[in-house]
Design a protein around this motif. Structure first.
Motif, PDB file in Angstrom:
ATOM      1  N   TYR A 141      54.563  12.830 -21.782  1.00  0.00           N
ATOM      2  CA  TYR A 141      54.184  13.486 -23.034  1.00  0.00           C
ATOM      3  C   TYR A 141      55.024  13.001 -24.210  1.00  0.00           C
ATOM      4  CZ  TYR A 141      51.054  16.633 -20.576  1.00  0.00           C
ATOM      5  OH  TYR A 141      50.011  17.135 -19.838  1.00  0.00           O
ATOM      6  N   ARG A 142      56.299  12.758 -23.965  1.00  0.00           N
ATOM      7  CA  ARG A 142      57.133  12.254 -25.060  1.00  0.00           C
ATOM      8  C   ARG A 142      56.785  10.813 -25.399  1.00  0.00           C
ATOM      9  NH1 ARG A 142      63.057  15.112 -23.848  1.00  0.00           N
ATOM     10  NH2 ARG A 142      62.267  17.250 -24.074  1.00  0.00           N
ATOM     11  N   GLY A 143      56.452  10.036 -24.372  1.00  0.00           N
ATOM     12  CA  GLY A 143      56.003   8.673 -24.630  1.00  0.00           C
ATOM     13  C   GLY A 143      54.695   8.647 -25.393  1.00  0.00           C
ATOM     14  N   LEU A 144      53.769   9.528 -25.011  1.00  0.00           N
ATOM     15  CA  LEU A 144      52.490   9.615 -25.711  1.00  0.00           C
ATOM     16  C   LEU A 144      52.690  10.045 -27.154  1.00  0.00           C
ATOM     17  CD1 LEU A 144      49.377   9.453 -25.364  1.00  0.00           C
ATOM     18  CD2 LEU A 144      49.422  11.892 -24.830  1.00  0.00           C
ATOM     19  N   GLN A 176      35.416   6.741 -20.812  1.00  0.00           N
ATOM     20  CA  GLN A 176      36.627   7.241 -20.170  1.00  0.00           C
ATOM     21  C   GLN A 176      37.365   8.131 -21.161  1.00  0.00           C
ATOM     22  OE1 GLN A 176      38.939   4.395 -17.946  1.00  0.00           O
ATOM     23  NE2 GLN A 176      37.207   3.008 -17.759  1.00  0.00           N
ATOM     24  N   ARG A 177      37.512   9.394 -20.801  1.00  0.00           N
ATOM     25  CA  ARG A 177      37.970  10.387 -21.764  1.00  0.00           C
ATOM     26  C   ARG A 177      39.265  11.060 -21.334  1.00  0.00           C
ATOM     27  NH1 ARG A 177      33.651  12.839 -24.954  1.00  0.00           N
ATOM     28  NH2 ARG A 177      31.991  11.312 -25.127  1.00  0.00           N
ATOM     29  N   PHE A 178      39.949  11.620 -22.328  1.00  0.00           N
ATOM     30  CA  PHE A 178      41.143  12.436 -22.104  1.00  0.00           C
ATOM     31  C   PHE A 178      40.929  13.711 -22.910  1.00  0.00           C
ATOM     32  CE2 PHE A 178      45.930  12.900 -23.116  1.00  0.00           C
ATOM     33  CZ  PHE A 178      46.074  13.830 -22.106  1.00  0.00           C
ATOM     34  N   PHE A 179      40.483  14.769 -22.244  1.00  0.00           N
ATOM     35  CA  PHE A 179      40.014  15.979 -22.901  1.00  0.00           C
ATOM     36  C   PHE A 179      41.053  16.566 -23.850  1.00  0.00           C
ATOM     37  CE2 PHE A 179      39.628  20.713 -22.584  1.00  0.00           C
ATOM     38  CZ  PHE A 179      38.505  20.844 -23.382  1.00  0.00           C
ATOM     39  N   ARG A 180      42.259  16.751 -23.366  1.00  0.00           N
ATOM     40  CA  ARG A 180      43.301  17.331 -24.209  1.00  0.00           C
ATOM     41  C   ARG A 180      43.553  16.475 -25.447  1.00  0.00           C
ATOM     42  NH1 ARG A 180      47.753  18.372 -19.688  1.00  0.00           N
ATOM     43  NH2 ARG A 180      46.099  17.617 -18.329  1.00  0.00           N
ATOM     44  N   GLY A 211      47.914   8.891  -8.233  1.00  0.00           N
ATOM     45  CA  GLY A 211      46.802   9.326  -9.074  1.00  0.00           C
ATOM     46  C   GLY A 211      47.271   9.801 -10.433  1.00  0.00           C
ATOM     47  N   LEU A 212      48.373  10.554 -10.471  1.00  0.00           N
ATOM     48  CA  LEU A 212      48.919  11.026 -11.740  1.00  0.00           C
ATOM     49  C   LEU A 212      49.423   9.866 -12.596  1.00  0.00           C
ATOM     50  CD1 LEU A 212      50.866  14.206 -10.564  1.00  0.00           C
ATOM     51  CD2 LEU A 212      48.886  14.159 -12.080  1.00  0.00           C
ATOM     52  N   PHE A 213      50.039   8.874 -11.928  1.00  0.00           N
ATOM     53  CA  PHE A 213      50.539   7.714 -12.670  1.00  0.00           C
ATOM     54  C   PHE A 213      49.383   6.953 -13.320  1.00  0.00           C
ATOM     55  CE2 PHE A 213      51.667   3.171 -12.782  1.00  0.00           C
ATOM     56  CZ  PHE A 213      52.756   3.236 -13.654  1.00  0.00           C
ATOM     57  N   LYS A 214      48.330   6.682 -12.546  1.00  0.00           N
ATOM     58  CA  LYS A 214      47.160   5.977 -13.074  1.00  0.00           C
ATOM     59  C   LYS A 214      46.503   6.775 -14.184  1.00  0.00           C
ATOM     60  CE  LYS A 214      44.347   4.178 -10.049  1.00  0.00           C
ATOM     61  NZ  LYS A 214      43.488   4.061  -8.851  1.00  0.00           N
ATOM     62  N   TYR A 215      46.443   8.105 -14.014  1.00  0.00           N
ATOM     63  CA  TYR A 215      45.853   8.979 -15.038  1.00  0.00           C
ATOM     64  C   TYR A 215      46.662   8.898 -16.335  1.00  0.00           C
ATOM     65  CZ  TYR A 215      44.113  13.371 -17.073  1.00  0.00           C
ATOM     66  OH  TYR A 215      43.567  14.329 -17.898  1.00  0.00           O
ATOM     67  N   HIS A 218      46.074   5.522 -18.059  1.00  0.00           N
ATOM     68  CA  HIS A 218      44.739   5.539 -18.675  1.00  0.00           C
ATOM     69  C   HIS A 218      44.757   6.301 -19.996  1.00  0.00           C
ATOM     70  CE1 HIS A 218      40.651   6.907 -19.452  1.00  0.00           C
ATOM     71  NE2 HIS A 218      41.049   8.148 -19.231  1.00  0.00           N
ATOM     72  N   ASN A 219      45.442   7.448 -20.027  1.00  0.00           N
ATOM     73  CA  ASN A 219      45.453   8.271 -21.234  1.00  0.00           C
ATOM     74  C   ASN A 219      46.232   7.618 -22.362  1.00  0.00           C
ATOM     75  OD1 ASN A 219      43.960  10.226 -19.891  1.00  0.00           O
ATOM     76  ND2 ASN A 219      45.765  11.326 -19.195  1.00  0.00           N
ATOM     77  N   ILE A 220      47.336   6.965 -22.031  1.00  0.00           N
ATOM     78  CA  ILE A 220      48.121   6.284 -23.070  1.00  0.00           C
ATOM     79  C   ILE A 220      47.311   5.131 -23.659  1.00  0.00           C
ATOM     80  CG2 ILE A 220      50.152   4.831 -23.454  1.00  0.00           C
ATOM     81  CD1 ILE A 220      51.660   6.607 -21.486  1.00  0.00           C
ATOM     82  N   VAL A 221      46.686   4.347 -22.793  1.00  0.00           N
ATOM     83  CA  VAL A 221      45.889   3.207 -23.258  1.00  0.00           C
ATOM     84  C   VAL A 221      44.701   3.677 -24.096  1.00  0.00           C
ATOM     85  CG1 VAL A 221      44.413   1.312 -22.475  1.00  0.00           C
ATOM     86  CG2 VAL A 221      46.607   1.703 -21.371  1.00  0.00           C
ATOM     87  N   SER A 222      44.178   4.874 -23.782  1.00  0.00           N
ATOM     88  CA  SER A 222      43.013   5.387 -24.497  1.00  0.00           C
ATOM     89  C   SER A 222      43.319   5.755 -25.943  1.00  0.00           C
ATOM     90  CB  SER A 222      42.453   6.623 -23.778  1.00  0.00           C
ATOM     91  OG  SER A 222      41.957   6.292 -22.501  1.00  0.00           O
ATOM     92  N   PHE A 223      44.579   6.094 -26.230  1.00  0.00           N
ATOM     93  CA  PHE A 223      44.877   6.655 -27.543  1.00  0.00           C
ATOM     94  C   PHE A 223      45.830   5.834 -28.393  1.00  0.00           C
ATOM     95  CE2 PHE A 223      42.859  10.369 -25.838  1.00  0.00           C
ATOM     96  CZ  PHE A 223      42.320  10.974 -26.959  1.00  0.00           C
TER      97      PHE A 223
END
Length: 319
Positions: A141-144, A176-180, A211-215, A218-223
């Motif tokens: 979260y801090r990285g994001l 490919q989405r990140f709801f939050r 799975g959490l690592f890949k998730y 994915h979320n960082i790359v998405s945003f």
């Protein structure tokens, strides 16, 4: 009455889903005079008897729809399916393991009636988690936040969204989405409700460390594209370092001082090679993201949909 659709992604929740529905049912009973509740269980390719457990539950205050996917598409796809397929005045997204307390729903609806289009449940205490999981979560979260300016620490998927917000999310073309992240990105004013995460109902979480690592990746790359710019920055730093080392070596050659040993050269080669491989990996992540998006495959596929309307259930219970 205002229609409230409660979207509940479920994957292998056979052990606890009836307890969840029972708690939800009793929680919504005092509110059923003013709101029409529709619970959608988004069965995301469960391999246990989750679907049977839902079908055997006798609801008292809400209608239930069981939406079965052809396979496991992931929680994000399940949330998107719920927002896209079911019309409603407002949506509540929550898990079925009772770590999202149904007792918050009356307060969420109260804020919504006051005009807030987004009501978010934020973790004031994360509950029982391993030290490694907490450290990983904090780092993510801090990285994001650093890379994308999205402040999502302690946020959860447990949210109430007005229909207007759902329509905006549905219009976004990405697969490919990140709801939050998407809710935060929209930028609508929101109100937050703090809660303490209770113990999980039923078995342990189906999320693995990998799975959490890949998730997370994915979320960082998405945003954010910041990692790509980081590659450029590292390139400039390596250029400066190489220029300094080259200048020193040239000076030593001019004054006739021999450079002994190959340790420095080997270490530099290993360091530069590692940087190059990491850089290529980052570029590959974004290329893979583009590749997945341009394929334009559907985010989810529904195998079947079974409705258990409240009136029908009541008629079946009557003599």
């Amino acid at each position: 009455m205002k229609k409230i659709t409660i979207l509940c992604p479920a994957f292998n929740e056979e052990a606890g889903i009836q307890s969840f529905l029972s708690v939800l049912d009793s929680t919504l009973e005092p509110l059923s005079a003013n709101y029409l509740f529709h619970v959608v269980i988004l069965n995301d390719g469960s391999t246990d008897k989750t679907a049977m457990a839902v079908s055997q539950y006798d609801a008292k205050n809400l209608s239930i729809t069981l939406c079965n996917f052809t396979r496991n598409f992931g929680k994000e796809a399940a949330i998107y399916a719920g927002l896209e397929r079911y019309s409603s005045d407002a949506y509540i997204v929550m898990d079925t393991d009772l770590q999202h307390p149904p007792s918050l729903i009356p307060q969420m609806l109260e804020y919504w009636d006051q005009g807030f289009k987004v009501v978010e449940s934020v973790k004031s205490a994360r509950g029982k988690e391993s030290l490694l999981y907490k450290l990983f979560s904090t780092a993510f979260y801090r990285g994001l936040s650093l890379l994308s300016s999205l402040e999502l620490e302690n946020h959860s998927d447990y949210k109430l969204l007005d229909n207007e917000i759902a329509e905006h999310i549905n219009k976004l073309p990405e697969k490919q989405r990140f709801f939050r992240g998407l809710v935060e990105w929209l930028g609508f004013p929101s109100v937050q409700i703090p809660f303490t995460v209770p113990e999980r109902e039923g078995d342990s979480s189906s999320w693995s460390a990998l799975g959490l690592f890949k998730y997370s990746i994915h979320n960082i790359v998405s945003f954010t594209s910041a990692p790509l710019h980081l590659v450029t920055l590292i390139g400039f730093l390596m250029l400066i370092i190489s220029s300094i080392i080259g200048s020193v070596s040239l000076y030593q050659w001019v004054i006739g001082v021999a450079v002994t040993g190959f340790t420095t050269v080997i270490l530099l080669l290993l360091f530069i090679g590692s940087i190059l491989m990491i850089s290529l990996g980052l570029i590959g992540l974004y290329l893979a993201k583009i590749y997945d998006e341009i394929k334009a495959r559907p985010t989810y596929l529904v195998q079947n949909e079974i409705n258990y309307p409240l009136k029908q259930r009541n008629q079946e219970e009557s003599p």
